[in-house]
Design a protein around this motif. Structure first.
Motif, PDB file in Angstrom:
ATOM      1  N   CYS A 199       0.857  -1.180   0.000  1.00  0.00           N
ATOM      2  CA  CYS A 199       0.000   0.000   0.000  1.00  0.00           C
ATOM      3  C   CYS A 199       0.901   1.240   0.000  1.00  0.00           C
ATOM      4  O   CYS A 199       2.106   1.130   0.234  1.00  0.00           O
ATOM      5  N   PRO A 200       0.355   2.434  -0.264  1.00  0.00           N
ATOM      6  CA  PRO A 200       1.186   3.647  -0.277  1.00  0.00           C
ATOM      7  C   PRO A 200       1.938   3.890   1.032  1.00  0.00           C
ATOM      8  O   PRO A 200       3.085   4.330   1.021  1.00  0.00           O
ATOM      9  N   GLN A 201       1.310   3.561   2.162  1.00  0.00           N
ATOM     10  CA  GLN A 201       1.958   3.775   3.456  1.00  0.00           C
ATOM     11  C   GLN A 201       3.198   2.881   3.609  1.00  0.00           C
ATOM     12  O   GLN A 201       4.258   3.351   4.019  1.00  0.00           O
ATOM     13  N   CYS A 202       3.075   1.611   3.256  1.00  0.00           N
ATOM     14  CA  CYS A 202       4.212   0.686   3.347  1.00  0.00           C
ATOM     15  C   CYS A 202       5.268   1.029   2.290  1.00  0.00           C
ATOM     16  O   CYS A 202       6.468   0.899   2.540  1.00  0.00           O
ATOM     17  N   GLU A 203       4.813   1.456   1.132  1.00  0.00           N
ATOM     18  CA  GLU A 203       5.733   1.876   0.067  1.00  0.00           C
ATOM     19  C   GLU A 203       6.597   3.046   0.553  1.00  0.00           C
ATOM     20  O   GLU A 203       7.801   3.086   0.306  1.00  0.00           O
ATOM     21  N   ASN A 204       5.978   3.984   1.273  1.00  0.00           N
ATOM     22  CA  ASN A 204       6.724   5.115   1.836  1.00  0.00           C
ATOM     23  C   ASN A 204       7.749   4.661   2.868  1.00  0.00           C
ATOM     24  O   ASN A 204       8.836   5.230   2.960  1.00  0.00           O
ATOM     25  N   LYS A 205       7.394   3.637   3.667  1.00  0.00           N
ATOM     26  CA  LYS A 205       8.339   3.101   4.654  1.00  0.00           C
ATOM     27  C   LYS A 205       9.584   2.541   3.968  1.00  0.00           C
ATOM     28  O   LYS A 205      10.698   2.716   4.451  1.00  0.00           O
ATOM     29  N   VAL A 206       9.384   1.865   2.838  1.00  0.00           N
ATOM     30  CA  VAL A 206      10.509   1.301   2.093  1.00  0.00           C
ATOM     31  C   VAL A 206      11.361   2.424   1.498  1.00  0.00           C
ATOM     32  O   VAL A 206      12.585   2.417   1.613  1.00  0.00           O
ATOM     33  N   GLU A 207      10.703   3.405   0.876  1.00  0.00           N
ATOM     34  CA  GLU A 207      11.419   4.509   0.237  1.00  0.00           C
ATOM     35  C   GLU A 207      12.196   5.350   1.243  1.00  0.00           C
ATOM     36  O   GLU A 207      13.278   5.843   0.950  1.00  0.00           O
ATOM     37  N   SER A 208      11.652   5.512   2.456  1.00  0.00           N
ATOM     38  CA  SER A 208      12.334   6.315   3.482  1.00  0.00           C
ATOM     39  C   SER A 208      13.438   5.540   4.185  1.00  0.00           C
ATOM     40  O   SER A 208      14.221   6.115   4.928  1.00  0.00           O
ATOM     41  N   GLY A 209      13.483   4.223   3.974  1.00  0.00           N
ATOM     42  CA  GLY A 209      14.513   3.405   4.609  1.00  0.00           C
ATOM     43  C   GLY A 209      14.114   2.882   5.976  1.00  0.00           C
ATOM     44  O   GLY A 209      14.912   2.250   6.666  1.00  0.00           O
ATOM     45  N   GLU A 210      12.875   3.136   6.384  1.00  0.00           N
ATOM     46  CA  GLU A 210      12.391   2.648   7.679  1.00  0.00           C
ATOM     47  C   GLU A 210      12.357   1.117   7.696  1.00  0.00           C
ATOM     48  O   GLU A 210      12.646   0.494   8.709  1.00  0.00           O
TER      49      GLU A 210
END
Length: 170
Positions: free
Chosen positions: A16-27
């Motif tokens: 989902c967009p939220q998990c995608e953001n976690k990957v992109e931010s390096g979290e």
């Protein structure tokens, strides 16, 4: 089941967009995502895994260091079939470690079931920390744990220089 990504994402293998953001931010890492999807797939057939909590997964050179809650690690270690099921789903060797443990406990987890007699850290000139682990018994060609891989894992995951010795010299 608690995973680094949403359960829905893990079951459908789409972020989902939220998990995608976690990957992109390096979290979280790609290894976290892949391991979560694998665990969700296994959980469909094995209800015991439904209660597990995976905190993270670190992957390098075909080694997967899976960080679970303490009770989950005990359950996996007590069931050879569960361990084999997990190992078969990952492309490389899996290493089970307890989440949020000390460096000492981390090293002991990597050597399980072998007994570690002592783990000592010293500070070398220049502010470099050296760690030495003394393993019970004697090294033989049939020793079940690849000590060179353990050294690599400790270096990559915990950023520690470790030297491994055996109680009885070769």
């Amino acid at each position: 089941m608690k995973l680094p990504i949403c359960i829905f994402d893990a079951k459908n293998a789409v972020l989902c967009p939220q998990c995608e953001n976690k990957v992109e931010s390096g979290e979280i890492t790609k290894a976290d995502v892949d391991a979560s999807i694998i665990l969700a797939k296994i959980a469909k057939k094995n209800t015991e895994i439904e209660n597990f909590t995976m905190h993270s997964c670190k992957e390098f050179q075909g080694n997967f260091v899976l960080s679970f809650a303490k009770n989950d690690i005990m359950a996996i270690r007590q069931s050879r079939t569960l361990y084999r099921t997990l190992q078969e789903q990952f492309e490389g060797k899996i290493w089970l470690v307890e989440a949020d443990e000390t460096d000492k406990k981390f090293i002991e987890d990597l050597f399980f079931p072998t007994k570690i007699l002592s783990i000592n850290s010293v500070w070398a000139p220049g502010g470099i920390q050296k760690t030495k682990a003394v393993v019970s018994g004697r090294w033989t060609p049939r020793f079940p744990i690849d000590t060179e891989k353990v050294v690599e894992i400790v270096k990559n995951v915990r950023n520690l220089d470790i030297e491994i010795e055996f109680e009885d010299k070769r």
